[in-house]
Design a protein around this motif. Structure first.
Motif, PDB file in Angstrom:
ATOM      1  N   LEU A   1       0.809  -1.452  -0.146  1.00  0.00           N
ATOM      2  CA  LEU A   1      -0.029   0.002  -0.105  1.00  0.00           C
ATOM      3  C   LEU A   1       0.450   1.396  -0.172  1.00  0.00           C
ATOM      4  N   GLY A   2       2.181   1.281   0.216  1.00  0.00           N
ATOM      5  CA  GLY A   2       3.033   2.336   0.306  1.00  0.00           C
ATOM      6  C   GLY A   2       2.381   3.039   1.447  1.00  0.00           C
ATOM      7  N   THR A   3       2.187   2.749   2.585  1.00  0.00           N
ATOM      8  CA  THR A   3       1.571   3.360   3.617  1.00  0.00           C
ATOM      9  C   THR A   3       2.380   4.534   4.399  1.00  0.00           C
ATOM     10  N   ARG A   4       3.794   4.321   4.407  1.00  0.00           N
ATOM     11  CA  ARG A   4       4.536   5.285   5.008  1.00  0.00           C
ATOM     12  C   ARG A   4       4.590   6.713   3.912  1.00  0.00           C
ATOM     13  N   PHE A   5       4.015   6.570   2.653  1.00  0.00           N
ATOM     14  CA  PHE A   5       4.186   7.963   1.746  1.00  0.00           C
ATOM     15  C   PHE A   5       2.600   8.446   1.506  1.00  0.00           C
ATOM     16  N   LEU A   6       1.758   7.743   2.202  1.00  0.00           N
ATOM     17  CA  LEU A   6       0.220   8.360   2.158  1.00  0.00           C
ATOM     18  C   LEU A   6       0.267   9.913   2.731  1.00  0.00           C
ATOM     19  N   PRO A   7      -0.615  10.837   2.128  1.00  0.00           N
ATOM     20  CA  PRO A   7      -1.845  10.492   1.203  1.00  0.00           C
ATOM     21  C   PRO A   7      -1.338  10.278  -0.404  1.00  0.00           C
ATOM     22  N   GLY A   8      -0.182  10.794  -0.616  1.00  0.00           N
ATOM     23  CA  GLY A   8       0.407  10.595  -2.099  1.00  0.00           C
ATOM     24  C   GLY A   8       0.312   9.300  -2.691  1.00  0.00           C
TER      25      GLY A   8
ATOM     26  N   PRO B   1       1.620   4.928  -7.190  1.00  0.00           N
ATOM     27  CA  PRO B   1       2.350   3.817  -6.309  1.00  0.00           C
ATOM     28  C   PRO B   1       3.745   4.288  -5.901  1.00  0.00           C
ATOM     29  N   LYS B   2       3.904   3.762  -4.719  1.00  0.00           N
ATOM     30  CA  LYS B   2       5.437   4.334  -4.257  1.00  0.00           C
ATOM     31  C   LYS B   2       6.374   3.816  -5.316  1.00  0.00           C
ATOM     32  N   GLU B   3       6.214   2.699  -5.710  1.00  0.00           N
ATOM     33  CA  GLU B   3       7.223   2.255  -6.764  1.00  0.00           C
ATOM     34  C   GLU B   3       7.380   3.097  -8.000  1.00  0.00           C
ATOM     35  N   MET B   4       6.331   4.071  -8.176  1.00  0.00           N
ATOM     36  CA  MET B   4       6.659   4.865  -9.512  1.00  0.00           C
ATOM     37  C   MET B   4       7.082   6.260  -8.962  1.00  0.00           C
TER      38      MET B   4
END
Length: 295
Positions: A10-17, A22-25
């Protein structure tokens, strides 16, 4: 031989972005993190394809690696050849996708790619850790070949006070790779034979100061074990649990790497530091970086 990149989180640590990106992007200079990892995954000559285990909620990743002839033609018509070539390169990488329907752990994500690995060994690369010089996987392959095709994991030394944050290996040094013939037990290039893996031990009880980094070269037996692996910590199917079961049947080795060789983009601070380090090292961006820092 295949390389597997789990990228369904989910990429939680980069929310709300990460609700929309996606974090990978997230970009590191002019490419998203995932492209650096894919390029590294394809670096060993034995690897012919990379499998990204994604989520249906992340269509952007598949779209990125899909050819886009219309965009290429538009860019070339405007004289933007370098940009067109970059788009073509991303779309031509040998990448396939499968999807993890539920977030049931790293081991479950890897198991989703079992259709592609067959009875061959396979690499696993965690998608938030990138190695731009692409040297780690070929070195791990050297270790595996020297020990009859055994599984190999990458490890790195950490300060004693940080041992309790990581998975730590137990074992002993049994040699080194050819590039570092004089490597000591915690030095880059050292090779260890594993007797166990301990998750987040107290420093006084830790069997070593070497923690497991996000690079694995695993035998087909690990994938077989993942197929019936029961949920473990967090009620998730854990890769470490399957590796420990495999260790009871097969030899496992570890290659010590220089922790500075990789870039951890899994946190906001790590992603910022990665962009800074890469900008300083890349002549295309170094002057812009210095200018930005002076303002």
């Amino acid at each position: 031989m295949k390389s597997i990149i789990p990228a369904a989180g989910l990429g939680t640590r980069f929310l709300p972005g990460t609700k929309v990106t996606p974090k990978e992007m997230l970009p590191v200079l002019d490419k998203p993190v995932i492209q650096y990892v894919v390029e590294e995954a394809l670096a060993p000559e034995e690897v012919d394809e990379c499998i990204i285990v994604s989520s249906q909620a992340k269509p952007q990743i598949m779209s990125y690696f899909t050819p886009d002839l219309a965009l290429e033609d538009l860019l070339r018509s405007r004289g933007k050849e370098a940009y067109a070539d970059a788009v073509k390169e991303a779309g031509s990488l040998p990448v396939d996708f499968c999807f993890q329907s539920e977030p049931l752990g790293l081991g479950h994500a890897i198991r989703c790619a079992s259709y592609a690995t067959g009875d061959e060994p396979f690499f696993v690369l965690l998608g938030d850790y990138m190695v731009p010089d692409k040297k780690i996987l070929p070195r791990m392959m050297e270790v595996s070949k020297a020990h009859g095709g055994a599984s190999v994991i990458a490890v790195a030394p950490c300060p004693e006070e940080e041992v309790s944050r990581y998975g730590i290996i137990a074992g002993k040094q049994v040699g080194s790779i050819s590039e570092f013939p004089e490597a000591g037990e915690n030095d880059e290039g050292a090779v260890w034979k594993l007797t166990g893996m301990v998750e987040k031990p107290k420093a006084a009880l830790a069997p070593s100061r070497l923690f497991i980094v996000g690079r694995y070269l695993l035998s087909p037996r690990v994938m077989e074990l993942l197929k019936d692996q029961k949920p473990g910590a967090g009620n998730e199917i854990q890769l470490t649990d399957a590796m420990e079961r495999c260790l009871a049947e097969e030899e496992f080795y570890a290659l010590v790497i220089d922790p500075k060789e990789g870039y951890d983009t899994g946190t906001v601070a790590g992603w910022i530091a990665t962009n800074a380090r890469m900008a300083q090292a890349d002549p295309r961006f170094a002057s812009a970086f210095e200018e930005a820092m002076s303002e």
